[in-house]
Design a protein around this motif. Structure first.
Motif, PDB file in Angstrom:
ATOM      1  N   LEU A   8       0.831  -1.204   0.000  1.00  0.00           N
ATOM      2  CA  LEU A   8       0.000   0.000   0.000  1.00  0.00           C
ATOM      3  C   LEU A   8       0.869   1.259   0.000  1.00  0.00           C
ATOM      4  N   THR A  11       1.723   1.592  -3.633  1.00  0.00           N
ATOM      5  CA  THR A  11       0.636   1.699  -4.611  1.00  0.00           C
ATOM      6  C   THR A  11      -0.420   2.753  -4.302  1.00  0.00           C
ATOM      7  N   ASN A  12      -0.451   3.303  -3.088  1.00  0.00           N
ATOM      8  CA  ASN A  12      -1.502   4.277  -2.765  1.00  0.00           C
ATOM      9  C   ASN A  12      -1.552   5.452  -3.741  1.00  0.00           C
ATOM     10  N   TRP A  15      -3.619   4.374  -6.585  1.00  0.00           N
ATOM     11  CA  TRP A  15      -5.043   4.311  -6.264  1.00  0.00           C
ATOM     12  C   TRP A  15      -5.663   5.704  -6.292  1.00  0.00           C
ATOM     13  N   LYS A  18      -5.955   6.694  -9.929  1.00  0.00           N
ATOM     14  CA  LYS A  18      -7.062   5.974 -10.577  1.00  0.00           C
ATOM     15  C   LYS A  18      -8.402   6.592 -10.195  1.00  0.00           C
ATOM     16  N   THR A  19      -8.587   6.841  -8.908  1.00  0.00           N
ATOM     17  CA  THR A  19      -9.844   7.417  -8.439  1.00  0.00           C
ATOM     18  C   THR A  19     -10.068   8.794  -9.040  1.00  0.00           C
ATOM     19  N   GLY A  62      -7.048   2.281   3.719  1.00  0.00           N
ATOM     20  CA  GLY A  62      -6.424   1.232   2.915  1.00  0.00           C
ATOM     21  C   GLY A  62      -5.734   0.186   3.773  1.00  0.00           C
ATOM     22  N   GLN A 119     -13.217   0.639   1.493  1.00  0.00           N
ATOM     23  CA  GLN A 119     -13.074   1.071   0.105  1.00  0.00           C
ATOM     24  C   GLN A 119     -13.908   2.324  -0.166  1.00  0.00           C
ATOM     25  N   ARG A 122     -12.121   5.215   1.622  1.00  0.00           N
ATOM     26  CA  ARG A 122     -10.901   5.569   0.888  1.00  0.00           C
ATOM     27  C   ARG A 122     -11.236   6.334  -0.391  1.00  0.00           C
ATOM     28  N   ALA A 123     -12.210   5.850  -1.146  1.00  0.00           N
ATOM     29  CA  ALA A 123     -12.579   6.518  -2.396  1.00  0.00           C
ATOM     30  C   ALA A 123     -13.101   7.929  -2.132  1.00  0.00           C
ATOM     31  N   GLN A 126     -10.306  10.259  -1.487  1.00  0.00           N
ATOM     32  CA  GLN A 126      -9.515  10.524  -2.683  1.00  0.00           C
ATOM     33  C   GLN A 126     -10.243  11.387  -3.708  1.00  0.00           C
ATOM     34  N   ASN A 158     -19.038  -5.087  -7.294  1.00  0.00           N
ATOM     35  CA  ASN A 158     -17.730  -5.540  -6.825  1.00  0.00           C
ATOM     36  C   ASN A 158     -17.728  -7.051  -6.614  1.00  0.00           C
TER      37      ASN A 158
END
Length: 189
Positions: A8, A11-12, A15, A18-19, A62, A119, A122-123, A126, A158
């Motif tokens: 994480l 990769t955060n 993410w 991406k968001t 995350g 999730q 987190r989304a 972001q 999902n």
């Protein structure tokens, strides 16, 4: 979980990127809702306007996601043992493909249901269109405005996306594992 946390850390920012790319709206001029032309452009702009903190939005929730795999494997092994006990088989007995698929699907559904709220949190952290004061702010506002269902938005698609891959993975794993075990036993004999 430790490896998940280390992953994480790396990769955060991806993410977040991406968001942000997914949440772009056409024709927005407001700098807080800036447009990105691609992944690299988004990474640069997030860093330029928000700093390292911007790249790590949603990091704390995350971390909760790293428990997903542990919960899934725990549930999978527990369900296999209970199933074999109910069907009067040895604990390590091989199951049918349908039984593996059923147990894998149930374990995935359990793990997703237990960890999915992170999730959503987190989304939301972001999302460049809404400003929150942190994890607790997202949780409180989501709970007040939407109740428990707010933490499970998007769970059905999902599950439809992740469950088949999980079932295939476990069926292949179990069958290869039993094949290798049988080969080893024949070699020893």
């Amino acid at each position: 979980m430790i490896l998940g946390a280390m992953t994480l850390c790396i990769t955060n920012p991806l993410w977040v990127t991406k968001t942000r790319l997914m949440l772009q709206y056409g024709g927005v001029v407001n700098p807080s809702q800036r447009q990105y032309t691609g992944m690299f452009d988004a990474l640069v702009k997030i860093y330029k306007y928000e700093g390292v903190r911007g790249l790590y939005k949603g990091f704390v929730p995350g971390l909760f996601g790293t428990s997903h795999g542990a919960l899934q494997f725990m549930a999978y092994e527990w369900l296999k043992l209970k199933h074999n006990k109910l069907t009067n088989r040895l604990p390590e007995a091989q199951l049918s493909t349908a039984e593996y698929i059923s147990i894998a699907a149930l374990s995935k559904i359990f793990a997703v249901a237990a960890t999915y709220p992170y999730q959503v949190v987190r989304a939301r952290l972001q999302d460049q269109h809404v400003s929150y004061g942190g994890v607790m702010d997202v949780i409180i506002k989501t709970w007040r405005k939407e109740g428990i269902s707010g933490f499970y938005k998007g769970i059905a698609p999902n599950l439809i996306r992740v469950t088949p891959a999980c079932c295939i993975t476990f069926v292949v794993y179990e069958n290869v594992s039993h094949l290798l075990r049988d080969l080893r036993e024949k070699k020893v004999s």
